[in-house]
Motif scaffolding. Structure first.
Motif, PDB file in Angstrom:
ATOM      1  N   GLY A 198       0.633  -1.023   0.134  1.00  0.00           N
ATOM      2  CA  GLY A 198      -0.088  -0.283  -0.273  1.00  0.00           C
ATOM      3  C   GLY A 198       1.422   1.261   0.635  1.00  0.00           C
ATOM      4  O   GLY A 198       2.353   1.037   0.454  1.00  0.00           O
ATOM      5  N   THR A 199       0.381   2.205  -0.635  1.00  0.00           N
ATOM      6  CA  THR A 199       1.111   3.427  -1.012  1.00  0.00           C
ATOM      7  C   THR A 199      -0.011   4.757  -0.169  1.00  0.00           C
ATOM      8  O   THR A 199      -0.785   3.851   0.949  1.00  0.00           O
ATOM      9  N   SER A 200       0.171   6.051   0.053  1.00  0.00           N
ATOM     10  CA  SER A 200      -0.256   6.755   0.803  1.00  0.00           C
ATOM     11  C   SER A 200      -1.850   7.215   0.133  1.00  0.00           C
ATOM     12  O   SER A 200      -1.639   7.291  -1.095  1.00  0.00           O
ATOM     13  N   ALA A 201      -2.420   8.037   0.399  1.00  0.00           N
ATOM     14  CA  ALA A 201      -3.931   8.226  -0.365  1.00  0.00           C
ATOM     15  C   ALA A 201      -4.079   9.665  -0.238  1.00  0.00           C
ATOM     16  O   ALA A 201      -3.004  10.471   0.107  1.00  0.00           O
ATOM     17  N   HIS A 202      -4.529  10.658  -1.259  1.00  0.00           N
ATOM     18  CA  HIS A 202      -4.906  12.136  -1.737  1.00  0.00           C
ATOM     19  C   HIS A 202      -4.635  13.219   0.266  1.00  0.00           C
ATOM     20  O   HIS A 202      -3.918  14.000  -0.204  1.00  0.00           O
ATOM     21  N   ALA A 203      -4.835  12.263   1.144  1.00  0.00           N
ATOM     22  CA  ALA A 203      -4.955  13.147   2.114  1.00  0.00           C
ATOM     23  C   ALA A 203      -4.185  13.303   2.208  1.00  0.00           C
ATOM     24  O   ALA A 203      -3.258  13.738   3.531  1.00  0.00           O
ATOM     25  N   PHE A 204      -2.732  12.578   2.415  1.00  0.00           N
ATOM     26  CA  PHE A 204      -1.005  12.777   2.457  1.00  0.00           C
ATOM     27  C   PHE A 204      -0.782  13.908   2.324  1.00  0.00           C
ATOM     28  O   PHE A 204      -0.367  15.216   2.720  1.00  0.00           O
ATOM     29  N   THR A 227       6.017   4.335  -3.642  1.00  0.00           N
ATOM     30  CA  THR A 227       5.362   4.669  -4.815  1.00  0.00           C
ATOM     31  C   THR A 227       5.219   6.125  -4.363  1.00  0.00           C
ATOM     32  O   THR A 227       3.988   5.964  -2.970  1.00  0.00           O
ATOM     33  N   LEU A 228       4.718   6.853  -5.000  1.00  0.00           N
ATOM     34  CA  LEU A 228       4.666   8.024  -4.723  1.00  0.00           C
ATOM     35  C   LEU A 228       2.657   8.745  -5.883  1.00  0.00           C
ATOM     36  O   LEU A 228       3.200   8.244  -6.696  1.00  0.00           O
ATOM     37  N   LEU A 229       1.980   9.063  -4.610  1.00  0.00           N
ATOM     38  CA  LEU A 229       0.503   9.751  -5.258  1.00  0.00           C
ATOM     39  C   LEU A 229       1.194  10.910  -6.174  1.00  0.00           C
ATOM     40  O   LEU A 229       0.676  11.622  -5.436  1.00  0.00           O
ATOM     41  N   VAL A 230       0.614  10.861  -7.607  1.00  0.00           N
ATOM     42  CA  VAL A 230       1.251  12.206  -8.329  1.00  0.00           C
ATOM     43  C   VAL A 230       0.280  12.984  -8.389  1.00  0.00           C
ATOM     44  O   VAL A 230       0.776  13.668  -9.154  1.00  0.00           O
ATOM     45  N   ASP A 231      -1.130  13.006  -8.667  1.00  0.00           N
ATOM     46  CA  ASP A 231      -2.192  13.326  -8.976  1.00  0.00           C
ATOM     47  C   ASP A 231      -3.506  14.336  -8.855  1.00  0.00           C
ATOM     48  O   ASP A 231      -4.392  14.191  -8.739  1.00  0.00           O
TER      49      ASP A 231
END
Length: 431
Positions: A198-204, A227-231
């Protein structure tokens, strides 16, 4: 992985106790009977089903007990009389159960489970058996279609927030059985040994004053193997920020919105431009087997599937039924219109070409099928005399399913509606 689980709750329906009460009263409760689990048809559009939940079912039957509080509840509400409660106090399943192995394929009419024992002990297992197998087989069948659509690219299960908390654990197990590589559900990891990821969500990202600060915090905690959430904001700038913070050795970026084909193509070009040639692209966002197949030509490395997999991608139940087929060795059958059954205990084999391709499934009532080269007998023991027979591990079941999907004709793997991948031929007495 072995985990001690609590006693099975009363996963039963009221009508089971109605039958039990009456059968104990008229003396038919102890008659030897055979029940079978099968599907009259596959869910609309499906060409095969996947047997899943056998491991969970075996655990549940072993734990199926009635404690004092259960019996007090049943009698106080008038569900059963005191004499029936006394019978239930000593309940233990003492019969035999044969099953299609977990990970096996099934088709309309396949005798997936055969339960033999007294009427009373078998009838109490109906709701328990169907609730587990209908759910898990539906999830595994949908997940297997997604794995086929992914064409070798890994898929992560991340649907826990889209279903009941208990169903989420079972769904994670079933998806892994079907070929998903990991789950975000930590209880599935603890209970069944399913790999977790798992990775972080937009909240982070929103928590921090800037996207760069959020990425820096995550990299400080986990290094570049994350893994970085980029959007969250602008995806192009998000990718630039990710590589600025983590460098070109960042493991992966995740895209969770927009036109995923276009977004992934642009992301790959930008990552390569920034020197991050080995950084993987993970895509998620309401993916099902059809949207995964549509991304076949896109530069996607990993898929994340959530809602669709945990609800069976349009088929939330496998539509299996549990029917009485034999009493004291005598075949019995329903004649209801559109709901008829074939009486007698069944034996099933799957026939194959010398190349290993399956050609048909032969189901024989009250007899044995003719033995031909390439035949594979499908039922295996699960319980004998109430004792659990050693079963394959989840990993072994996962491999069995992989092999079975290779064995069916390639037309059977199509996502479009069509006939079952192989026909089921019903015979009587080995004829």
């Amino acid at each position: 992985m072995s985990v001690t689980l609590p006693r099975t709750p009363l996963y039963t329906d009221h009508y089971e106790y109605t039958m039990l009460e009456a059968a104990l009263r008229d003396g038919t409760a102890e008659l030897p009977c055979v029940f079978e689990v099968f599907g009259r048809r596959l869910p609309t559009g499906r060409r095969y089903g996947v047997v899943a939940g056998i491991g969970r079912l075996s655990e549940a039957i072993e734990r199926f007990r009635f404690e004092d509080a259960d019996l007090e509840d049943l009698t106080s509400r008038g569900v059963v009389k005191q004499s029936t409660a006394e019978w239930l106090a000593d309940y233990r399943f003492k019969g035999d159960i044969d099953v299609y192995a977990e990970g096996e394929l099934y088709f309309p009419g396949s005798p997936i489970v055969t339960v033999a024992g007294t009427f009373a002990e078998c009838v109490l297992l109906e709701t328990l058996t169907l609730s587990i197998l209908n759910h898990d087989s539906a999830i595994a069948s949908a997940a297997a279609r997604m794995v086929t659509a992914a064409r070798g690219r890994p898929i992560l299960e991340m649907g826990s927030r889209r279903t009941h908390e208990a169903a989420a654990i079972a769904a994670s197990r079933a998806a892994y059985l079907a070929g998903f590589v990991a789950t975000s559900n930590l209880e599935a990891g603890r209970r069944y040994g399913v790999p977790t990821s798992g990775t972080s969500a937009h909240a982070f990202t929103l928590l921090h004053k800037s996207e760069v600060e959020a990425f820096q915090a995550q990299v400080d905690a986990f290094g570049t193997d994350t893994t970085l959430l980029v959007d969250t904001y602008d995806i192009t700038q998000g990718i630039r920020n990710a590589i600025e913070v983590a460098g070109p050795r960042l493991r992966a970026i995740r895209i969770d919105s927009g036109d995923l084909d276009v977004m992934a193509t642009g992301a790959r070009e930008l990552l390569d431009e920034l020197g991050a040639h080995d950084t993987k692209i993970v895509v998620s966002g309401d993916l099902d087997e059809f949207s995964i197949a549509a991304l076949a030509a896109a530069p996607v490395d990993i898929y994340g599937a959530g809602t669709a997999v945990v609800v069976g991608s349009g088929a939330p139940t496998a539509q299996l039924v549990y029917k009485l087929v034999e009493v004291e060795g005598r075949p019995v059958a329903k004649r209801s219109e559109h709901k008829g059954t074939n009486g007698g205990r069944k034996v099933a084999v799957r026939r194959h070409k010398p190349t290993g391709t399956a050609t048909e499934e032969v189901v024989v009532s009250q007899g044995e099928p003719e033995s031909l080269p390439g035949d594979k007998r499908l039922q295996t023991p699960l319980f004998r005399g109430g004792g659990l027979v050693e079963q394959p591990s989840l990993e072994e079941s996962r491999e069995l399913l992989r092999q079975r999907l290779i064995s069916i004709p390639w037309e059977g793997l199509k996502l479009s509606p069509g006939d079952p991948a192989i026909p089921v031929v019903q015979q009587h007495g080995g004829a």
